[in-house]
Design a protein around this motif. Structure first.
Motif, PDB file in Angstrom:
ATOM      1  N   LEU A 252     -12.891 -31.492  -2.005  1.00  0.00           N
ATOM      2  CA  LEU A 252     -11.871 -31.306  -0.970  1.00  0.00           C
ATOM      3  C   LEU A 252     -11.350 -29.880  -1.077  1.00  0.00           C
ATOM      4  O   LEU A 252     -10.558 -29.573  -1.971  1.00  0.00           O
ATOM      5  N   ARG A 253     -11.808 -29.014  -0.214  1.00  0.00           N
ATOM      6  CA  ARG A 253     -11.387 -27.617  -0.322  1.00  0.00           C
ATOM      7  C   ARG A 253      -9.888 -27.475  -0.042  1.00  0.00           C
ATOM      8  O   ARG A 253      -9.291 -28.257   0.697  1.00  0.00           O
ATOM      9  N   HIS A 254      -9.314 -26.432  -0.645  1.00  0.00           N
ATOM     10  CA  HIS A 254      -7.900 -26.144  -0.433  1.00  0.00           C
ATOM     11  C   HIS A 254      -7.588 -25.965   1.044  1.00  0.00           C
ATOM     12  O   HIS A 254      -8.404 -25.444   1.812  1.00  0.00           O
ATOM     13  N   GLY A 255      -6.407 -26.380   1.432  1.00  0.00           N
ATOM     14  CA  GLY A 255      -5.873 -26.068   2.748  1.00  0.00           C
ATOM     15  C   GLY A 255      -4.602 -25.259   2.572  1.00  0.00           C
ATOM     16  O   GLY A 255      -3.953 -25.330   1.523  1.00  0.00           O
ATOM     17  N   VAL A 256      -4.236 -24.481   3.565  1.00  0.00           N
ATOM     18  CA  VAL A 256      -3.081 -23.602   3.425  1.00  0.00           C
ATOM     19  C   VAL A 256      -1.870 -24.171   4.144  1.00  0.00           C
ATOM     20  O   VAL A 256      -1.988 -24.926   5.110  1.00  0.00           O
ATOM     21  N   ASN A 257      -0.706 -23.794   3.645  1.00  0.00           N
ATOM     22  CA  ASN A 257       0.551 -24.195   4.261  1.00  0.00           C
ATOM     23  C   ASN A 257       0.619 -23.657   5.694  1.00  0.00           C
ATOM     24  O   ASN A 257       0.129 -22.570   5.980  1.00  0.00           O
ATOM     25  N   ASN A 258       1.251 -24.425   6.559  1.00  0.00           N
ATOM     26  CA  ASN A 258       1.318 -24.038   7.972  1.00  0.00           C
ATOM     27  C   ASN A 258       1.999 -22.696   8.201  1.00  0.00           C
ATOM     28  O   ASN A 258       1.761 -22.047   9.229  1.00  0.00           O
ATOM     29  N   VAL A 259       2.825 -22.254   7.253  1.00  0.00           N
ATOM     30  CA  VAL A 259       3.492 -20.956   7.436  1.00  0.00           C
ATOM     31  C   VAL A 259       2.482 -19.813   7.459  1.00  0.00           C
ATOM     32  O   VAL A 259       2.743 -18.750   8.031  1.00  0.00           O
ATOM     33  N   PHE A 260       1.300 -20.026   6.842  1.00  0.00           N
ATOM     34  CA  PHE A 260       0.264 -18.995   6.859  1.00  0.00           C
ATOM     35  C   PHE A 260      -0.581 -19.066   8.130  1.00  0.00           C
ATOM     36  O   PHE A 260      -1.281 -18.117   8.467  1.00  0.00           O
ATOM     37  N   LEU A 261      -0.511 -20.198   8.803  1.00  0.00           N
ATOM     38  CA  LEU A 261      -1.307 -20.376  10.020  1.00  0.00           C
ATOM     39  C   LEU A 261      -0.542 -19.984  11.275  1.00  0.00           C
ATOM     40  O   LEU A 261      -1.109 -19.922  12.367  1.00  0.00           O
ATOM     41  N   ASP A 262       0.737 -19.713  11.127  1.00  0.00           N
ATOM     42  CA  ASP A 262       1.574 -19.326  12.259  1.00  0.00           C
ATOM     43  C   ASP A 262       1.451 -17.823  12.466  1.00  0.00           C
ATOM     44  O   ASP A 262       2.199 -17.032  11.905  1.00  0.00           O
ATOM     45  N   GLN A 263       0.464 -17.426  13.249  1.00  0.00           N
ATOM     46  CA  GLN A 263       0.201 -16.009  13.456  1.00  0.00           C
ATOM     47  C   GLN A 263       1.223 -15.395  14.420  1.00  0.00           C
ATOM     48  O   GLN A 263       1.211 -15.646  15.617  1.00  0.00           O
ATOM     49  N   GLN A 341       6.893 -19.402  -0.456  1.00  0.00           N
ATOM     50  CA  GLN A 341       5.717 -19.417   0.405  1.00  0.00           C
ATOM     51  C   GLN A 341       5.987 -18.827   1.793  1.00  0.00           C
ATOM     52  O   GLN A 341       5.203 -18.009   2.278  1.00  0.00           O
ATOM     53  N   PRO A 342       7.098 -19.187   2.478  1.00  0.00           N
ATOM     54  CA  PRO A 342       7.348 -18.594   3.797  1.00  0.00           C
ATOM     55  C   PRO A 342       7.492 -17.078   3.756  1.00  0.00           C
ATOM     56  O   PRO A 342       7.004 -16.372   4.653  1.00  0.00           O
ATOM     57  N   VAL A 343       8.134 -16.568   2.721  1.00  0.00           N
ATOM     58  CA  VAL A 343       8.304 -15.116   2.600  1.00  0.00           C
ATOM     59  C   VAL A 343       6.967 -14.449   2.304  1.00  0.00           C
ATOM     60  O   VAL A 343       6.638 -13.387   2.865  1.00  0.00           O
ATOM     61  N   ILE A 344       6.168 -15.071   1.419  1.00  0.00           N
ATOM     62  CA  ILE A 344       4.838 -14.532   1.122  1.00  0.00           C
ATOM     63  C   ILE A 344       4.008 -14.464   2.399  1.00  0.00           C
ATOM     64  O   ILE A 344       3.319 -13.474   2.661  1.00  0.00           O
ATOM     65  N   ALA A 345       4.088 -15.510   3.216  1.00  0.00           N
ATOM     66  CA  ALA A 345       3.324 -15.529   4.466  1.00  0.00           C
ATOM     67  C   ALA A 345       3.745 -14.392   5.381  1.00  0.00           C
ATOM     68  O   ALA A 345       2.902 -13.714   5.990  1.00  0.00           O
ATOM     69  N   THR A 346       5.048 -14.155   5.492  1.00  0.00           N
ATOM     70  CA  THR A 346       5.553 -13.068   6.340  1.00  0.00           C
ATOM     71  C   THR A 346       5.053 -11.715   5.852  1.00  0.00           C
ATOM     72  O   THR A 346       4.641 -10.861   6.648  1.00  0.00           O
ATOM     73  N   ILE A 347       5.080 -11.520   4.527  1.00  0.00           N
ATOM     74  CA  ILE A 347       4.599 -10.259   3.953  1.00  0.00           C
ATOM     75  C   ILE A 347       3.095 -10.123   4.156  1.00  0.00           C
ATOM     76  O   ILE A 347       2.586  -9.064   4.551  1.00  0.00           O
ATOM     77  N   MET A 348       2.369 -11.199   3.918  1.00  0.00           N
ATOM     78  CA  MET A 348       0.908 -11.164   3.985  1.00  0.00           C
ATOM     79  C   MET A 348       0.422 -10.828   5.394  1.00  0.00           C
ATOM     80  O   MET A 348      -0.618 -10.180   5.559  1.00  0.00           O
ATOM     81  N   GLN A 349       1.147 -11.250   6.396  1.00  0.00           N
ATOM     82  CA  GLN A 349       0.752 -10.984   7.776  1.00  0.00           C
ATOM     83  C   GLN A 349       0.903  -9.511   8.156  1.00  0.00           C
ATOM     84  O   GLN A 349       0.457  -9.091   9.212  1.00  0.00           O
ATOM     85  N   GLN A 350       1.515  -8.727   7.254  1.00  0.00           N
ATOM     86  CA  GLN A 350       1.726  -7.310   7.546  1.00  0.00           C
ATOM     87  C   GLN A 350       0.727  -6.396   6.832  1.00  0.00           C
ATOM     88  O   GLN A 350       0.780  -5.171   6.999  1.00  0.00           O
ATOM     89  N   VAL A 351      -0.170  -6.967   6.026  1.00  0.00           N
ATOM     90  CA  VAL A 351      -1.054  -6.122   5.212  1.00  0.00           C
ATOM     91  C   VAL A 351      -2.483  -6.170   5.736  1.00  0.00           C
ATOM     92  O   VAL A 351      -2.860  -7.053   6.499  1.00  0.00           O
ATOM     93  N   HIS A 352      -3.270  -5.211   5.277  1.00  0.00           N
ATOM     94  CA  HIS A 352      -4.670  -5.113   5.692  1.00  0.00           C
ATOM     95  C   HIS A 352      -5.593  -5.872   4.754  1.00  0.00           C
ATOM     96  O   HIS A 352      -6.593  -6.440   5.190  1.00  0.00           O
ATOM     97  N   HIS A 369      -7.645 -18.379   0.552  1.00  0.00           N
ATOM     98  CA  HIS A 369      -7.508 -19.057   1.839  1.00  0.00           C
ATOM     99  C   HIS A 369      -6.259 -18.568   2.578  1.00  0.00           C
ATOM    100  O   HIS A 369      -6.277 -18.374   3.799  1.00  0.00           O
ATOM    101  N   GLU A 370      -5.156 -18.381   1.830  1.00  0.00           N
ATOM    102  CA  GLU A 370      -3.915 -17.925   2.449  1.00  0.00           C
ATOM    103  C   GLU A 370      -4.080 -16.537   3.058  1.00  0.00           C
ATOM    104  O   GLU A 370      -3.571 -16.251   4.155  1.00  0.00           O
ATOM    105  N   ALA A 371      -4.792 -15.673   2.334  1.00  0.00           N
ATOM    106  CA  ALA A 371      -5.025 -14.318   2.833  1.00  0.00           C
ATOM    107  C   ALA A 371      -5.833 -14.344   4.126  1.00  0.00           C
ATOM    108  O   ALA A 371      -5.492 -13.677   5.112  1.00  0.00           O
ATOM    109  N   ILE A 372      -6.899 -15.133   4.136  1.00  0.00           N
ATOM    110  CA  ILE A 372      -7.748 -15.230   5.333  1.00  0.00           C
ATOM    111  C   ILE A 372      -6.952 -15.811   6.501  1.00  0.00           C
ATOM    112  O   ILE A 372      -7.041 -15.336   7.643  1.00  0.00           O
ATOM    113  N   ALA A 373      -6.153 -16.833   6.237  1.00  0.00           N
ATOM    114  CA  ALA A 373      -5.345 -17.448   7.291  1.00  0.00           C
ATOM    115  C   ALA A 373      -4.354 -16.456   7.884  1.00  0.00           C
ATOM    116  O   ALA A 373      -4.032 -16.525   9.074  1.00  0.00           O
ATOM    117  N   SER A 374      -3.867 -15.533   7.047  1.00  0.00           N
ATOM    118  CA  SER A 374      -2.889 -14.548   7.497  1.00  0.00           C
ATOM    119  C   SER A 374      -3.524 -13.377   8.234  1.00  0.00           C
ATOM    120  O   SER A 374      -2.822 -12.526   8.758  1.00  0.00           O
TER     121      SER A 374
END
Length: 444
Positions: A252-263, A341-352, A369-374
């Protein structure tokens, strides 16, 4: 269902991939109408924050609520060297029975363990089975449970192990790592080493006996497990090598929190400068954090390139403090500390690009997975779970030789953002499958 989740450690006293996964699973299961309790190894600070809830000769525990989940934080009072390897003492069964009976739940339907230690051991499993004879037991392989070095690395090299565990081979591997001697020397030496049980002798003289106990403890654990959950094909093969029935293994592969999927940021914004790289995780050598810092410090400071770092140093990682101190003198590194996690997602969406420089066999790194989702690209070490995920997310991944500072530098300097997007599984997808596996086991 009445569900007991047992793990290494838990919020708010420790954080990491296992904590993210178990807390998310606990919340999901409770939302589905199940009764959920978490048992976790606990940091000493918890005993200053909460009243003692249970104590006997071997265990003491506190109880608290974290985000609506009942948590039993437990400490094993006394552990000998042998018990660290065997992960068992008959008296622990009775000790655990007291803890389990003290939890105000009915009979347990599911016991899902996310660790295998002297604390979260087959003694605990046996106590749960005495209390609830029909309980089904699942084990998730979050960290290298089957490896005595807890790395799944072959000998003294950054190479994934594919060897069927045996006392002589594993002892040779441990000695190679401790002495820096090649396997070609340690392997014949172990053939002539005695297996010494005497507890009064130093660990170094008893190592062959202790490693045999570790191998046996993993086999004993498997005998109590109804189903294994793994996050990668590689770990599925590791369990098969360990003679575990493939029918018991559920990938069962990891799934990411929805905060990372909210582009919230369009991919086009990633074309801006400066180019931002990100590290998220523990400041630990097995995570390759020292290699990342050395590589970055070897680069010229330029305003067009930045490194953002989320995380903090853990206990026992003093060897990495000098590298951190030197890196903090740079103006092109931003240190965020530990974030939710929500803050990490916000930061991750700003990086390359997210850098995952691990120097051990990551089981199926959630941060990948979180990085790819972001929407970020990934530079990762070419080993274990990172290598496997690099094939899945090929258009967004660059691999480098683990521990190779120069290759990592080159990957950073030559980085070009892909401007492509993949959609990983959500954690809800994973948790639904876990729930299905529970129901399937109960119906057998």
């Amino acid at each position: 269902m009445n569900i007991l989740l047992a793990t290494y450690s838990y919020y708010p006293y420790q954080w990491g991939g296992s904590e993210v996964y178990v807390s998310g699973l606990a919340a999901y299961l409770q939302q589905q109408g199940n009764k959920v309790c978490v048992i976790a190894g606990m940091a000493p600070e918890a005993y200053a924050d909460h009243e003692l809830w249970f104590e006997n000769d071997y265990l003491k525990a506190v109880q608290y609520c974290h985000e609506g989940i009942t948590v039993i934080g437990v400490i094993l009072k006394h552990t000998s060297t042998s018990q660290i390897y065997t992960r068992f003492k008959p008296a622990w069964i009775t000790a655990w029975a007291g803890v389990i009976q003290n939890i105000t739940f009915d009979k347990w339907n599911i016991l899902h363990i996310h660790a295998h230690t002297s604390l979260i051991s087959i003694a605990m499993l046996a106590a749960a089975q005495q209390h609830s004879p029909a309980v089904k037991i699942i084990a998730s392989y979050h960290t290298p449970l089957s490896c005595v070095k807890n790395t799944l690395l072959n000998n003294n090299r950054l190479v994934a192990c594919t060897v069927n565990p045996s006392t002589n081979i594993c002892t040779s591997c441990v000695l190679s790592g401790k002495t820096n001697l090649p396997f070609s020397i340690t392997r014949p030496l172990t053939e002539f080493m005695p297996s010494i049980k005497n507890e009064n002798l130093p660990t170094a003289l008893r190592i062959k006996f202790l490693i045999a106990q570790h191998i046996r403890s993993f086999k004993n654990l498997d005998a109590s497990i109804d189903q294994w959950h793994v996050f990668s094909e590689q770990i599925k093969q590791v369990l098969i090598i360990n003679k575990i029935n493939p029918a018991k293994i559920n990938l069962l592969r990891h799934g990411v929190n929805n905060v990372f999927l909210d582009q919230t940021l369009p991919i086009a914004t990633y074309k801006k400068t400066p180019v931002i790289f990100l590290y998220v995780g523990r400041f630990a050598k097995i995570k390759g954090f020292h290699t990342l810092l050395k590589a970055w410090r070897s680069l010229h400071e330029i305003k067009e390139r930045q490194l953002w770092i989320i995380g903090e140093i853990q206990n026992g990682e003093t060897a990495i403090e000098k590298e951190i101190s030197k890196a903090k003198q740079r103006n092109d590194i931003t240190w965020f500390g530990m974030k939710t996690q929500p803050v990490i997602a916000t930061i991750m969406q700003q990086v390359h690009c997210t850098i995952i420089p691990s120097e051990w066999v990551e089981i199926g790194p959630l941060v990948f997975h979180e990085a790819i989702a972001s929407g970020t690209d990934v530079i990762a070490s070419d080993i274990g779970g990172c290598r496997e995920l690099a094939k899945i997310y090929a258009s967004k991944t660059t691999l480098f030789k683990p521990g190779d500072r120069k290759q990592l530098m080159k990957s950073i300097v030559n980085f070009k953002f892909s401007n492509t997007f993949h959609l990983p599984f959500s954690e809800t997808d994973n948790f639904k499958e876990v729930n299905k596996s529970y129901l399937s086991l109960m119906n057998k």
